[in-house]
Design an enzyme around this catalytic site. Structure first.
Site, PDB file in Angstrom:
ATOM      1  N   PHE A   1     -29.574 -55.726 -45.139  1.00  8.08           N
ATOM      2  CA  PHE A   1     -30.752 -55.864 -45.987  1.00  8.08           C
ATOM      3  C   PHE A   1     -30.776 -54.674 -46.932  1.00  8.08           C
ATOM      4  O   PHE A   1     -30.930 -53.541 -46.472  1.00  8.08           O
ATOM      5  CB  PHE A   1     -31.972 -55.842 -45.065  1.00  8.08           C
ATOM      6  CG  PHE A   1     -33.205 -56.379 -45.691  1.00  8.08           C
ATOM      7  CD1 PHE A   1     -33.288 -57.714 -46.034  1.00  8.08           C
ATOM      8  CD2 PHE A   1     -34.301 -55.563 -45.937  1.00  8.08           C
ATOM      9  CE1 PHE A   1     -34.430 -58.229 -46.622  1.00  8.08           C
ATOM     10  CE2 PHE A   1     -35.449 -56.075 -46.531  1.00  8.08           C
ATOM     11  CZ  PHE A   1     -35.511 -57.407 -46.862  1.00  8.08           C
ATOM     12  N   GLU A   2     -30.608 -54.889 -48.212  1.00 10.90           N
ATOM     13  CA  GLU A   2     -30.464 -53.748 -49.135  1.00 10.90           C
ATOM     14  C   GLU A   2     -31.312 -53.907 -50.393  1.00 10.90           C
ATOM     15  O   GLU A   2     -31.655 -55.013 -50.792  1.00 10.90           O
ATOM     16  CB  GLU A   2     -28.989 -53.597 -49.573  1.00 10.90           C
ATOM     17  CG  GLU A   2     -27.959 -53.586 -48.459  1.00 10.90           C
ATOM     18  CD  GLU A   2     -28.143 -52.458 -47.460  1.00 10.90           C
ATOM     19  OE1 GLU A   2     -28.893 -51.513 -47.754  1.00 10.90           O
ATOM     20  OE2 GLU A   2     -27.563 -52.549 -46.367  1.00 10.90           O
TER      21      GLU A   2
ATOM     22  N   SER B   1     -24.115 -51.784 -42.678  1.00 10.37           N
ATOM     23  CA  SER B   1     -24.157 -50.928 -43.872  1.00 10.37           C
ATOM     24  C   SER B   1     -24.461 -49.469 -43.571  1.00 10.37           C
ATOM     25  O   SER B   1     -24.225 -48.606 -44.408  1.00 10.37           O
ATOM     26  CB  SER B   1     -25.189 -51.467 -44.860  1.00 10.37           C
ATOM     27  OG  SER B   1     -26.489 -51.349 -44.316  1.00 10.37           O
TER      28      SER B   1
ATOM     29  N   LEU C   1     -28.350 -54.644 -35.735  1.00 13.82           N
ATOM     30  CA  LEU C   1     -29.550 -54.617 -36.559  1.00 13.82           C
ATOM     31  C   LEU C   1     -30.594 -53.690 -35.942  1.00 13.82           C
ATOM     32  O   LEU C   1     -30.750 -53.656 -34.725  1.00 13.82           O
ATOM     33  CB  LEU C   1     -30.154 -56.020 -36.676  1.00 13.82           C
ATOM     34  CG  LEU C   1     -29.284 -57.101 -37.321  1.00 13.82           C
ATOM     35  CD1 LEU C   1     -29.976 -58.455 -37.247  1.00 13.82           C
ATOM     36  CD2 LEU C   1     -28.968 -56.750 -38.765  1.00 13.82           C
TER      37      LEU C   1
ATOM     38  N   TYR D   1     -39.098 -44.350 -24.837  1.00 13.81           N
ATOM     39  CA  TYR D   1     -37.949 -45.200 -25.147  1.00 13.81           C
ATOM     40  C   TYR D   1     -37.722 -46.244 -24.057  1.00 13.81           C
ATOM     41  O   TYR D   1     -38.188 -47.372 -24.162  1.00 13.81           O
ATOM     42  CB  TYR D   1     -36.668 -44.364 -25.421  1.00 13.81           C
ATOM     43  CG  TYR D   1     -35.682 -45.202 -26.195  1.00 13.81           C
ATOM     44  CD1 TYR D   1     -35.603 -45.132 -27.579  1.00 13.81           C
ATOM     45  CD2 TYR D   1     -34.900 -46.169 -25.542  1.00 13.81           C
ATOM     46  CE1 TYR D   1     -34.754 -45.969 -28.288  1.00 13.81           C
ATOM     47  CE2 TYR D   1     -34.055 -47.008 -26.249  1.00 13.81           C
ATOM     48  CZ  TYR D   1     -33.981 -46.895 -27.611  1.00 13.81           C
ATOM     49  OH  TYR D   1     -33.156 -47.739 -28.311  1.00 13.81           O
TER      50      TYR D   1
ATOM     51  N   ALA E   1     -31.195 -60.950 -42.197  1.00 12.12           N
ATOM     52  CA  ALA E   1     -30.302 -61.531 -41.176  1.00 12.12           C
ATOM     53  C   ALA E   1     -31.044 -62.437 -40.202  1.00 12.12           C
ATOM     54  O   ALA E   1     -30.425 -63.261 -39.528  1.00 12.12           O
ATOM     55  CB  ALA E   1     -29.610 -60.411 -40.401  1.00 12.12           C
TER      56      ALA E   1
ATOM     57  N   LYS F   1     -34.797 -53.761 -25.304  1.00  9.25           N
ATOM     58  CA  LYS F   1     -33.386 -53.512 -24.966  1.00  9.25           C
ATOM     59  C   LYS F   1     -33.020 -54.226 -23.662  1.00  9.25           C
ATOM     60  O   LYS F   1     -31.906 -54.713 -23.503  1.00  9.25           O
ATOM     61  CB  LYS F   1     -33.105 -52.012 -24.872  1.00  9.25           C
ATOM     62  CG  LYS F   1     -33.129 -51.303 -26.232  1.00  9.25           C
ATOM     63  CD  LYS F   1     -32.083 -51.847 -27.193  1.00  9.25           C
ATOM     64  CE  LYS F   1     -31.998 -51.103 -28.493  1.00  9.25           C
ATOM     65  NZ  LYS F   1     -31.206 -51.806 -29.520  1.00  9.25           N
TER      66      LYS F   1
END
Ligand code: NAI
Length: 403
Positions: free
Chosen positions: A85-86, A61, A150, A246, A123, A255
């Protein structure tokens, strides 16, 4: 109501329906214009017959996921299902940008004769996986590509009911570096305290590869993946200056787990002759990345340098290259020695990074940002919430429920 931008701690709380529609339309227009343009040295035209025709996008989205949906549909003519997710709008409250983007995208895609459906929900839950499976059975039968995009602050493990939180923190010791906020050009020192016990592991539970694997195992079990199906998740590495927060921080830990999961998922896909990839993408302003300390300063410098060299890209351009130059260009997908697709190749070019490093040394605490494009970063951040489009009159009264 008159919808204005409301920001709290670098997070924009409102979204403009007409601006979000414009944001989606601009992406579609760019993709369509480039898909059959033969003479652009940077972006190849599309061979639609190579492209997947049925695509599931988890997190489709906003940001990289939305662009994956736009490229699938408007470069390759794919039918798409998004899972995200909205929050829907009410008479007095705006929706999430993802809700507006999705509503706009699906209207435009349907007008173009494409199937475009969504499942709104968490999700990570078994229930959303089941609803998505049902939606695939009803509309697409099977899918050829699953994009995993996501970005979430928390995840409840469906097996145990335990909720984990992801954090963006260094590991071991505090990290202090220069930074800027979206709302002020003045450079300041930012210190991020190190992760506490267990926070790195929690971040892996949320942003690592566990849920990606669960999705693919479930779709295989339900016979919803087509022969030769591929799946791609997105990762980031970035420059040494952001390593402590990061790549060597809690999120980098996650990651790495995501990247290792690709190998196991490829094994699970062997019977279908399928493959899983991680694509390392460029640093871009999205709802997820804007809140990472130090990163906005890096992005402001990077944007300026890449714009000067004619190499700046947004999510759409990146994903367009993913499809045309990597995933569907040849028999074999080009990767680095760890099997990762590198869409950060332009960002990480030696001459780009050397120039960013040089400009980093010009920055001084308490002084305005030097030779960086904070305006460009802010403009993109505004636009992902539907603000800052010159053709939209933001003083007009609009119904937040209508797009
Ligand atoms: P984003 O915030 O724009 O998009 C996240 C998407 O996930 C949205 O569609 C949102 O609705 C969905 N989502 C979040 N929680 C959910 C849940 N519980 N259930 C269903 N949907 C949920 O983020 P962005 O930046 O596009 O990130 C996507 C991926 O790309 C992430 O893995 C991120 O680490 C990666 N990436 C991002 C880069 C950047 O600079 N923005 C660079 C390289 C990789």
């Amino acid at each position: 109501m008159i919808i204005t931008k409301k920001i709290m701690r670098n997070v924009t709380l409102t979204a403009h329906p007409l601006g979000c529609r414009q944001y989606v339309q601009n992406q579609i227009d760019w993709v369509k214009a480039h898909a059959d343009q033969a003479d652009n040295p940077l972006y190849r035209p599309v061979t639609p017959s190579n492209f997947p025709k049925r695509v599931l996008i988890l997190g489709g989205s906003t940001g990289y996921g939305l662009s994956s949906r736009v490229v699938s549909a408007f470069a390759g003519g794919a039918d798409t299902i998004n899972v995200s997710f909205e929050r829907a709008p009410s008479e007095t409250k705006t929706a999430t940008p993802g809700w507006y983007n999705t509503t706009a995208f699906e209207a435009i895609a349907k007008e173009a004769g494409l199937k475009a459906e969504s499942v709104f929900g968490d999700a990570f839950s078994n229930e959303t996986k089941k609803r998505t499976a049902q939606k695939i059975r009803e509309t697409l039968k099977q899918v050829d590509l699953v994009i995993y995009s996501l970005a979430s602050p928390l995840r409840t493990d469906p097996a145990t009911g335990v909720t984990y939180r992801s954090v963006l923190k260094p590991i071991g010791e505090a990290f202090t570096a220069l930074s800027v906020d979206m709302d002020s050009p003045v450079v300041k020192q930012a210190t991020i305290e190190p992760a506490e016990n267990g926070q790195a592991e929690e971040t892996v539970k949320v942003m690592g590869g566990e849920d990606w694997s669960l999705w693919i195992d479930y779709l295989i079990k339900e016979n919803l993946l087509a022969p030769n199906a591929m799946t791609v998740a997105y990762s980031y590495i970035g420059p040494k200056i952001t390593y402590p927060v990061y790549r060597e921080g809690t999120i980098g830990f996650a990651k790495e787990h995501l990247e290792e999961s690709a190998n196991n998922i490829t094994k699970s896909l062997e019977k279908l002759n399928g493959k899983a990839f991680v694509s390392v993408n460029k640093a871009l302003v999205t709802r997820a990345s804007a809140v990472i300390p130090v990163v906005p300063l890096y992005m402001a410098l990077l944007y300026q340098v890449m714009k000067e060299k004619g190499l700046h890209e947004g999510c759409t351009e990146q994903i367009y290259r993913l499809f045309t130059d990597r995933l569907y260009a040849n028999e074999t997908v080009p990767t680095d020695d760890k099997g990762r697709i590198r869409l950060d190749d332009w960002e990480m070019r030696q001459e780009i990074q050397a120039e960013v490093e040089k400009r980093w040394t010009l920055q001084q605490e308490g002084q305005p940002l030097q030779k960086g494009d904070l305006e460009g970063v802010k403009q993109e951040y505004d636009q992902i919430h539907g603000f800052g489009f010159p053709n939209i009159d933001y003083s007009l009264d609009v119904d937040p429920r209508v797009i």
